[in-house]
Write an enzyme that holds these catalytic residues in place. Sequence first.
Site, PDB file in Angstrom:
ATOM      1  CG  HIS A 205     -19.269  -7.948 -26.645  1.00 52.97           C
ATOM      2  ND1 HIS A 205     -21.271  -8.534 -26.595  1.00 52.97           N
ATOM      3  CD2 HIS A 205     -19.001  -7.649 -26.377  1.00 52.97           C
ATOM      4  CE1 HIS A 205     -20.773  -8.338 -26.045  1.00 52.97           C
ATOM      5  NE2 HIS A 205     -19.864  -7.348 -25.126  1.00 52.97           N
TER       6      HIS A 205
ATOM      7  CG  ASP B 109     -20.086  -6.507 -33.982  1.00 50.98           C
ATOM      8  OD1 ASP B 109     -20.379  -5.291 -32.846  1.00 50.98           O
ATOM      9  OD2 ASP B 109     -20.859  -7.232 -32.335  1.00 50.98           O
TER      10      ASP B 109
ATOM     11  CD  GLN C  95     -15.777  -2.317 -28.471  1.00 55.90           C
ATOM     12  OE1 GLN C  95     -15.187  -0.685 -28.715  1.00 55.90           O
ATOM     13  NE2 GLN C  95     -16.173  -2.207 -27.374  1.00 55.90           N
TER      14      GLN C  95
ATOM     15  CE  LYS D 269     -20.030  -1.034 -26.977  1.00 52.08           C
ATOM     16  NZ  LYS D 269     -19.335  -1.439 -25.761  1.00 52.08           N
TER      17      LYS D 269
ATOM     18  CB  CYS E 166     -19.318  -9.709 -23.090  1.00 57.81           C
ATOM     19  SG  CYS E 166     -20.301  -9.275 -21.858  1.00 57.81           S
TER      20      CYS E 166
HETATM   21  C1  LIG Z   1     -17.963  -6.104 -30.043  1.00 64.40           C
HETATM   22  C2  LIG Z   1     -18.895  -6.156 -29.762  1.00 64.40           C
HETATM   23  N1  LIG Z   1     -20.159  -6.398 -30.382  1.00 64.40           N
HETATM   24  C3  LIG Z   1     -21.269  -6.122 -29.725  1.00 64.40           C
HETATM   25  C4  LIG Z   1     -20.918  -4.872 -28.155  1.00 64.40           C
HETATM   26  C5  LIG Z   1     -22.615  -5.001 -26.798  1.00 64.40           C
HETATM   27  O1  LIG Z   1     -22.865  -3.690 -27.807  1.00 64.40           O
HETATM   28  P1  LIG Z   1     -24.229  -2.670 -26.563  1.00 64.40           P
HETATM   29  O2  LIG Z   1     -23.936  -3.499 -25.046  1.00 64.40           O
HETATM   30  O3  LIG Z   1     -24.207  -1.852 -26.856  1.00 64.40           O
HETATM   31  O4  LIG Z   1     -25.551  -3.130 -27.360  1.00 64.40           O
HETATM   32  C6  LIG Z   1     -20.474  -4.939 -27.718  1.00 64.40           C
HETATM   33  C7  LIG Z   1     -20.021  -4.256 -26.880  1.00 64.40           C
HETATM   34  O5  LIG Z   1     -20.560  -4.291 -25.477  1.00 64.40           O
HETATM   35  C8  LIG Z   1     -19.031  -5.147 -27.952  1.00 64.40           C
HETATM   36  O6  LIG Z   1     -17.851  -4.636 -27.669  1.00 64.40           O
END
Ligand SMILES: Cc1ncc(COP(=O)(O)O)c(C=O)c1O
Lengths: 420, 156
Positions: free
Chosen positions: A136, A213, A216, A239, A377
């Site tokens: 992401h 990370d 998900q 999430k 993203c």
């Molecule tokens: C794999 C992953 N990393 C990071 C994020 C970023 O999360 P957040 O927008 O809650 O900071 C997301 C969510 O969109 C994600 O799916």
Amino acid sequence: MSTSITSERNRSPLADRMLSWRDDFPILRERVHGKPLVYFDNAATTQKPRSVIRVMTEYFEKQNANVHRGVHSLSEVATTLYEEARKTVARFLQAGSPSEIIFTRGTTESINLIAQVLGQVVIRPGDEIILSELEHHSNIVPWQLLCEKTGAHLRVIPILESGDLDAEAGSRLFGPKTRILALAHVSNALGTVNDLAPWIRLAHERGALAVIDGAQAIPHLPVDVAALDCDFYVFSGHKLYGPTGIGVLYGKSVWLERLPPWQGGGDMITSVTFQKTQYAASPQRFEAGTPPIAQAIGLAEAIRYLEAVGYADIQSQENRITEYVLQRLREIPGIHLIGEPRERAAIVSFVLDGIHPHDIGTVLDQQGIAVRAGHHCAMPLMEHYRVPATVRASFAFYNTLNEVDVMIEALGKTVELFGR
Amino acid sequence: MNSLLSLYQEIILDHNRSPRNFRKLKHATHEAQGFNPLCGDKVRVYVEVADHRIRDIAFEGTGCAISTASASLMTEFLMGKTLEEAQQFFESVRHFLTQPPDTPPLPGFDLGKLAALGGVRRYPARVKCATLGWHTLQAALSQDAQSVTTEKDPHA
Ligand SMILES: Cc1ncc(COP(=O)(O)O)c(C=O)c1O
């Protein structure tokens, strides 16, 4: 699919239990454009059970005060609730101690925090940070910023056509200059579940740190940071059926003790004079200012809720839905699934020949179905598959096979409308 | 699917299936690239101007049905028009697309087939798709072919 078959198929003890959990989510009774809401955008954010909404309301109505700052009763109540939330998260992740749990605004802030403080102590010019092609943007850009500032370089583990990491090519990237491995546990765009253990081992063999990370992963599978042996693990509350505005950074205490503070302010010090400030120990050292108190309490309740449902049932139901949706999608002519990973969380990405994902998203929305259309993203990943965007349907345990049928039917209508 | 039909009218579906003037212009005097970072839509607009008149106009790119049809309709409409007329058209179309659904068009302006794009006004997230081609044209006309391509981030 006739209704009799559908209801027959759903009459199992698991399905019955799931339908009762479904009742806990008030929003699932909403209608969109006059149609029952079919919420398949769970990877963007999940819906909130009534118990989470209730504890947060209760907090604001009966317990609201600042934490760590007052001798009065309410402040003590709020502090206790906030610190209990930290303990809940620590236990949930199998962390060694609550002091290894830092509350942040979300995954993005957790990664920025750790990238910036690690940057001060472990990165020298010419060092290398390894990440993967399926990250992401929030697990790419903070490391890029760090590289720009320190003269370090990014190395990227490529993916195979299946959407799995290329272990062979990837493992060759590790070398004497490797300092940090930053890797997603589960891909938000493809659903790939990465087998973390060998990667974390590779990093450790080189004396590098592993930052995972888990944004998900955590909604779909139990995470044991001790067993994983990762150095840092991050995720977002929203999430995980909790509120927005709260996230977690888990860090091994051996590291947190040695790292400098991130932001300066109240709550992160033991004493301040204009000559010298003594920093508090973790987690306070990394939590400057008034934290998201209600959100932390909401997250802890979401975790309790999730544990009551149980990962066993969550996974059975989500696997059932994912298998079914894959089978039904494959019946649609002109469909291309993006990524067919060996192990998949409840996330499916696809494109349809000749119909742009945004048009599909709009047509589905008219049928009450919420999916994500876009690059998720993960632009480097879209580049890999040579698509500008995909349609992503992502599921939670409260989704049903009937809802999948509704989406499949709507996709059929989309194909008809655009008349390829 | 009633409101959908008002968004995806036959004209839109037709221009999406077979976009008009979908080609590169060899002798373009003006060109620009438009990009919608939100959805990854990309469009390149080419214009050949002589004596303050659009002699030829074409576009290329990848996009959703709305952005493709809108750019296609735009090229049909502006072919042969003077630069002043094109500017007026741009203002009128932007006004039409970004105002609430029941707003009447600017006076003295006949939308013709472009009225089919009006459906997007009920889909705020899609308005940028409909305006992408027009903003890119604006960018193209405000510079020479020699100058660098703009990576325009259009604000509807
Ligand atoms: C794999 C992953 N990393 C990071 C994020 C970023 O999360 P957040 O927008 O809650 O900071 C997301 C969510 O969109 C994600 O799916």
